[in-house]
Structure formats: structure tokens, C-alpha cells
Design an enzyme around this catalytic site. Structure first.
Site, mmCIF file in Angstrom:
data_model
loop_
_atom_site.group_PDB
_atom_site.id
_atom_site.type_symbol
_atom_site.label_atom_id
_atom_site.label_comp_id
_atom_site.label_asym_id
_atom_site.label_seq_id
_atom_site.Cartn_x
_atom_site.Cartn_y
_atom_site.Cartn_z
ATOM 1 C CB ILE A 180 41.891 55.079 3.523
ATOM 2 C CG1 ILE A 180 41.862 55.254 1.998
ATOM 3 C CG2 ILE A 180 42.931 56.008 4.138
ATOM 4 C CD1 ILE A 180 41.449 56.639 1.550
ATOM 5 C CD GLU B 39 36.544 54.764 5.833
ATOM 6 O OE1 GLU B 39 36.647 54.213 6.945
ATOM 7 O OE2 GLU B 39 35.591 55.493 5.524
#
Length: 236
Positions: free
Chosen positions: A102, A144
Site C-alpha cells: 500500500i 502493509e
């Protein structure tokens, strides 16, 4: 639980019943109170065994699952990917590996707080699940960072899948409560393993090589502007 009521002296029947899995033998002459007590005891044991089995299953699930997103974790993903690679080797087919990150996730936590960051992770994971096949592996392997493996997949289809995942994350902001939402994008690195990949083997070393290639492709996606899919040079 199985309770068998036996006629007096039925030794052979008793032995056969135990061999077939009976939990308790009750003499036909036993009174109602004794029968009720024996049945209640077996029910209690059954319920206790069910609780123990459920606890064990929960513990095994927790050991293999990321509690925040519900995806598989690294502990599960790497052995499963090795099995995908071994199957590809035996079948002479290819498989794809993606490492997904991300973009600017730290800024989400710093600006909106960790609860918002958790909401983003859960929603991204949900979108992955909705846009992958049942046979595909999807796991959260870092803060992430995610790992996706596509068994029995050619490069062209793997690239389309990667672009679809990137698009479904980008096109709709993630709601974080109280009417607020966050726009999120993904950087993706894609590598191929198996028949036409980095290495044809199904060993742990070959799996590590495919992941390393996908990770290098991810770094290029980041360096070249983020929100894009980069294919490993060995697979392109």
C-alpha cells in the site's frame, strides 16, 4: 456417543460392541436412574471433547491467520507457496507471485491514526478476496505488504489480475468512519515461477527466488512513481 444395552452374559456381543466403537455398555437389568446417569456422563464427555476440538481448531487457525484482515499469514503462505511450486514443476506449468504494498501507508497512520490504517488494511484485504479465484493464495506478510500467488497461470493472465487488483483498490476510496474516506493506491511487483519462470524447481530456494524477483519488481514500481504493476525482468 454410543451406549449399548446388553442382555446378561452377552460377552461376545459386548466385545464386538467395544470393537465397533461403543463408548459404554449398560446391562439390561440396570435401572432407569443408572441408565440416565451413564447417558448423562457420555453426553458430558462428548461436549468436553467438542470444546477441546474447537479450541484446537481455533488455535490452529490463529497460528495461520492474520487477526486483523483474516488473510493467511507468512507462516502459512510460504509452505503453501512451496506446494504450488512443486505442483507446477510436476505438471510443467507456470505460476505467478505478486508482492503488493500500500503506497504511503505510514502517512495514513500519521495523518488519520492507526484505527484508520487498520480500516484500510481490512478493506484492501476484502477487495483482494473478491477479485481472486478460490485456488489463489493471498496473505498479509508484513505491515502493509501482501503476497499473492496464482497457481497454473500464464504471464498475460497474471498481469491482467495484477492490474485488476491495482484498479479496484484505486478506484474507490476507503471509508474510515464519520463520513471520511481515504484514497489508497497499490504498488505491485510480479514474477513468474514454474515452467517459464525464474527457476523451474519446486524447492524452498526456488520459491525464495521467485519472491525475491517479485520484491525487486515492487521496488521498481515504487521508484518509478507508485500505483503501478512492474513485471520482473526475468518474466517479461
Amino acid at each position: 456417543a454410543v451406549c449399548i444395552v446388553l442382555a446378561p452374559g452377552a460377552r461376545e456381543t459386548a466385545a464386538m460392541a467395544l470393537d465397533l466403537g461403543a463408548n459404554d455398555l449398560i446391562e439390561e437389568s440396570a435401572g432407569a436412574a443408572e441408565m440416565a446417569h451413564r447417558v448423562a456422563t457420555q453426553i458430558a464427555r462428548k461436549r468436553q471433547n467438542d470444546r477441546l476440538r474447537a479450541t484446537l481448531e481455533d488455535d490452529l487457525k490463529l497460528a495461520m491467520t492474520d487477526p486483523l484482515t483474516g488473510l493467511h499469514n507468512r507462516r502459512y503462505a510460504l509452505p503453501h507457496l512451496a506446494r504450488i511450486a512443486a505442483h507446477a514443476l510436476g505438471a510443467g506449468r507456470g505460476f505467478a507471485v505478486m508482492v503488493l504494498d500500500i503506497d504511503r501507508f505510514k502517512a495514513v497512520n500519521d495523518t488519520w491514526g492507526h484505527a484508520a490504517g487498520d480500516a484500510v488494511l481490512r478493506e484492501v484485504a476484502a477487495r483482494f478476496r473478491l477479485n481472486l479465484r478460490a485456488v489463489d493464495l493471498v496473505a498479509r506478510i508484513g505491515g502493509e505488504e501482501f503476497l499473492i500467488a496464482l497457481p497454473d497461470c500464464a504471464l498475460a493472465n497474471a498481469r491482467k489480475t495484477a492490474e485488476r487488483l491495482r484498479r479496484v483498490v484505486e478506484e474507490r476510496p476507503v471509508a474510515i468512519g464519520e463520513g471520511a474516506s481515504i484514497s489508497v493506491t497499490l504498488s505491485i511487483g510480479l514474477a513468474m515461477g514454474g515452467a517459464a519462470g525464474v527457476t523451474p524447481g519446486g524447492t524452498a530456494e526456488s520459491v525464495d527466488s521467485v519472491i525475491a524477483e517479485a520484491d525487486r519488481a515492487l521496488l521498481r514500481s515504487k521508484a518509478e512513481g507508485r500505483n503501478q504493476v512492474t513485471v520482473s525482468r526475468t518474466a517479461a
